[in-house]
Design a protein around this motif. Structure first.
Motif, PDB file in Angstrom:
ATOM      1  N   THR A  14      14.020  70.574  33.047  1.00  0.00           N
ATOM      2  CA  THR A  14      14.194  69.589  32.234  1.00  0.00           C
ATOM      3  C   THR A  14      15.481  70.356  31.848  1.00  0.00           C
ATOM      4  O   THR A  14      16.933  70.190  31.743  1.00  0.00           O
ATOM      5  CB  THR A  14      13.246  68.895  31.433  1.00  0.00           C
ATOM      6  OG1 THR A  14      12.438  67.871  32.165  1.00  0.00           O
ATOM      7  CG2 THR A  14      15.179  67.817  30.558  1.00  0.00           C
ATOM      8  N   ARG A  15      15.070  71.441  31.255  1.00  0.00           N
ATOM      9  CA  ARG A  15      15.760  72.165  30.540  1.00  0.00           C
ATOM     10  C   ARG A  15      16.759  72.778  31.018  1.00  0.00           C
ATOM     11  O   ARG A  15      18.603  72.565  31.427  1.00  0.00           O
ATOM     12  CB  ARG A  15      15.368  73.551  29.683  1.00  0.00           C
ATOM     13  CG  ARG A  15      16.714  74.734  28.632  1.00  0.00           C
ATOM     14  CD  ARG A  15      15.497  75.170  28.221  1.00  0.00           C
ATOM     15  NE  ARG A  15      16.284  76.515  27.539  1.00  0.00           N
ATOM     16  CZ  ARG A  15      16.766  76.344  26.939  1.00  0.00           C
ATOM     17  NH1 ARG A  15      16.788  75.498  26.041  1.00  0.00           N
ATOM     18  NH2 ARG A  15      17.669  77.906  25.548  1.00  0.00           N
ATOM     19  N   HIS A  16      16.826  73.586  32.677  1.00  0.00           N
ATOM     20  CA  HIS A  16      17.234  74.311  34.219  1.00  0.00           C
ATOM     21  C   HIS A  16      18.757  72.801  33.863  1.00  0.00           C
ATOM     22  O   HIS A  16      19.486  73.192  34.426  1.00  0.00           O
ATOM     23  CB  HIS A  16      15.940  74.442  34.603  1.00  0.00           C
ATOM     24  CG  HIS A  16      17.008  74.444  35.942  1.00  0.00           C
ATOM     25  ND1 HIS A  16      18.418  76.184  35.986  1.00  0.00           N
ATOM     26  CD2 HIS A  16      18.045  74.414  36.803  1.00  0.00           C
ATOM     27  CE1 HIS A  16      18.337  76.164  37.072  1.00  0.00           C
ATOM     28  NE2 HIS A  16      18.369  75.273  37.883  1.00  0.00           N
ATOM     29  N   GLU A  17      17.948  71.434  34.840  1.00  0.00           N
ATOM     30  CA  GLU A  17      18.699  70.155  34.754  1.00  0.00           C
ATOM     31  C   GLU A  17      20.216  69.679  33.981  1.00  0.00           C
ATOM     32  O   GLU A  17      20.642  69.965  34.529  1.00  0.00           O
ATOM     33  CB  GLU A  17      17.984  69.416  35.520  1.00  0.00           C
ATOM     34  CG  GLU A  17      18.927  68.092  35.900  1.00  0.00           C
ATOM     35  CD  GLU A  17      19.231  68.831  37.302  1.00  0.00           C
ATOM     36  OE1 GLU A  17      20.456  68.158  37.940  1.00  0.00           O
ATOM     37  OE2 GLU A  17      19.065  69.917  37.669  1.00  0.00           O
ATOM     38  N   ILE A  18      19.551  70.281  32.332  1.00  0.00           N
ATOM     39  CA  ILE A  18      20.402  70.216  31.587  1.00  0.00           C
ATOM     40  C   ILE A  18      21.173  71.220  31.370  1.00  0.00           C
ATOM     41  O   ILE A  18      22.807  71.157  31.468  1.00  0.00           O
ATOM     42  CB  ILE A  18      19.557  70.030  30.393  1.00  0.00           C
ATOM     43  CG1 ILE A  18      19.319  68.907  29.912  1.00  0.00           C
ATOM     44  CG2 ILE A  18      20.144  69.876  28.747  1.00  0.00           C
ATOM     45  CD1 ILE A  18      18.138  68.857  28.899  1.00  0.00           C
ATOM     46  N   VAL A  19      21.289  72.004  31.961  1.00  0.00           N
ATOM     47  CA  VAL A  19      21.939  73.207  31.231  1.00  0.00           C
ATOM     48  C   VAL A  19      22.861  73.174  32.959  1.00  0.00           C
ATOM     49  O   VAL A  19      24.186  73.714  33.134  1.00  0.00           O
ATOM     50  CB  VAL A  19      21.459  74.989  31.626  1.00  0.00           C
ATOM     51  CG1 VAL A  19      22.206  75.915  31.553  1.00  0.00           C
ATOM     52  CG2 VAL A  19      20.489  74.721  29.882  1.00  0.00           C
ATOM     53  N   ARG A  20      22.140  73.366  33.962  1.00  0.00           N
ATOM     54  CA  ARG A  20      23.171  72.567  35.349  1.00  0.00           C
ATOM     55  C   ARG A  20      24.256  72.405  35.483  1.00  0.00           C
ATOM     56  O   ARG A  20      25.157  72.189  35.918  1.00  0.00           O
ATOM     57  CB  ARG A  20      22.114  72.916  36.218  1.00  0.00           C
ATOM     58  CG  ARG A  20      22.640  73.074  37.633  1.00  0.00           C
ATOM     59  CD  ARG A  20      21.184  72.819  39.169  1.00  0.00           C
ATOM     60  NE  ARG A  20      21.318  71.813  39.273  1.00  0.00           N
ATOM     61  CZ  ARG A  20      21.578  70.475  39.964  1.00  0.00           C
ATOM     62  NH1 ARG A  20      22.895  71.229  40.389  1.00  0.00           N
ATOM     63  NH2 ARG A  20      21.837  69.313  40.137  1.00  0.00           N
ATOM     64  N   GLN A  21      23.803  70.185  35.174  1.00  0.00           N
ATOM     65  CA  GLN A  21      25.089  69.691  34.572  1.00  0.00           C
ATOM     66  C   GLN A  21      25.965  69.975  33.783  1.00  0.00           C
ATOM     67  O   GLN A  21      26.891  69.203  33.919  1.00  0.00           O
ATOM     68  CB  GLN A  21      23.581  67.932  34.450  1.00  0.00           C
ATOM     69  CG  GLN A  21      23.136  67.855  35.630  1.00  0.00           C
ATOM     70  CD  GLN A  21      23.911  67.775  36.897  1.00  0.00           C
ATOM     71  OE1 GLN A  21      24.820  67.317  36.867  1.00  0.00           O
ATOM     72  NE2 GLN A  21      22.452  68.065  37.891  1.00  0.00           N
ATOM     73  N   ALA A  22      25.101  70.333  32.558  1.00  0.00           N
ATOM     74  CA  ALA A  22      26.405  70.716  31.759  1.00  0.00           C
ATOM     75  C   ALA A  22      27.222  71.842  32.322  1.00  0.00           C
ATOM     76  O   ALA A  22      28.955  71.005  32.225  1.00  0.00           O
ATOM     77  CB  ALA A  22      25.685  71.953  30.541  1.00  0.00           C
ATOM     78  N   MET A  23      26.849  72.495  32.465  1.00  0.00           N
ATOM     79  CA  MET A  23      28.051  72.958  33.895  1.00  0.00           C
ATOM     80  C   MET A  23      29.343  73.078  34.256  1.00  0.00           C
ATOM     81  O   MET A  23      30.506  73.170  34.409  1.00  0.00           O
ATOM     82  CB  MET A  23      27.288  74.548  34.139  1.00  0.00           C
ATOM     83  CG  MET A  23      28.135  75.689  35.011  1.00  0.00           C
ATOM     84  SD  MET A  23      29.083  76.583  33.937  1.00  0.00           S
ATOM     85  CE  MET A  23      30.620  76.901  34.795  1.00  0.00           C
TER      86      MET A  23
END
Length: 180
Positions: free
Chosen positions: A9-18
């Motif tokens: 979830t954390r990784h997906e948040i960072v990926r989408q934020a980028m």
């Protein structure tokens, strides 16, 4: 202890934020936008990060770590070797982190006011000194000019291939900073 699901979830948040920061700009993206893109709630984003600057810090973390590594390695070298090493590593990083650079360009006027990025700013200034090859003001200004110009050129990934960008950075930096 972080579970694999929380880490995903954390990784997906960072990926989408980028992706959102790059597409719309940091200022135009809300935490709710990030949550929606990541398929979670705003509360979930806030569980992982204490605000939008913290999300941005996570987006910039790999580039910041590479920059810190560059500076630490350059500090161990003689000035000429440090300059040569820094030019080569900067060229690789500028190409590798093209999307991150795109996000950073918007923030440059205010990044020094954001405490989350104090180390990134300090390492960027140290890198500029190594690229200049001396502490002479004109050389430092020239290195800053070269860095900012090349980072601006790296922002538009569709205009040049990675190999073309590497070549441009390498030739420009060597002509400006190592003319002999």
């Amino acid at each position: 202890m972080t579970t694999p699901a929380r880490e995903r979830t954390r990784h997906e948040i960072v990926r989408q934020a980028m992706r959102l920061f790059q597409d719309r700009g940091y200022g135009a993206v809300s935490l709710q936008d990030i949550a929606s893109a990541a398929g979670c709630s705003k509360a979930t984003v806030l569980y992982h990060f204490n605000g939008k600057p913290a999300v941005l810090a996570a987006v910039l973390e790999p580039a910041g770590a590479d920059l810190a590594e560059l500076v630490a390695a350059a500090e161990q070298l003689a000035p000429d070797e440090a300059q040569e090493y820094t030019i080569g590593r900067f060229t690789e990083m500028a190409v590798h982190y093209r999307g991150v650079i795109d996000v950073l360009q918007e923030l440059i006027p205010v990044i020094e006011e954001m405490p989350e990025f104090a180390q990134l700013v300090a390492d960027g200034i140290r890198m500029q000194r190594f690229m200049a090859g001396s502490d002479e003001p004109l050389e430092l200004d020239l290195a800053g000019f070269a860095i900012n110009g090349l980072l601006g050129a790296c922002r538009r990934p569709g205009e040049r291939t990675d190999d073309e960008m590497r070549r441009l950075c390498d030739i420009a930096l060597r002509r400006l900073l190592r003319p002999n």
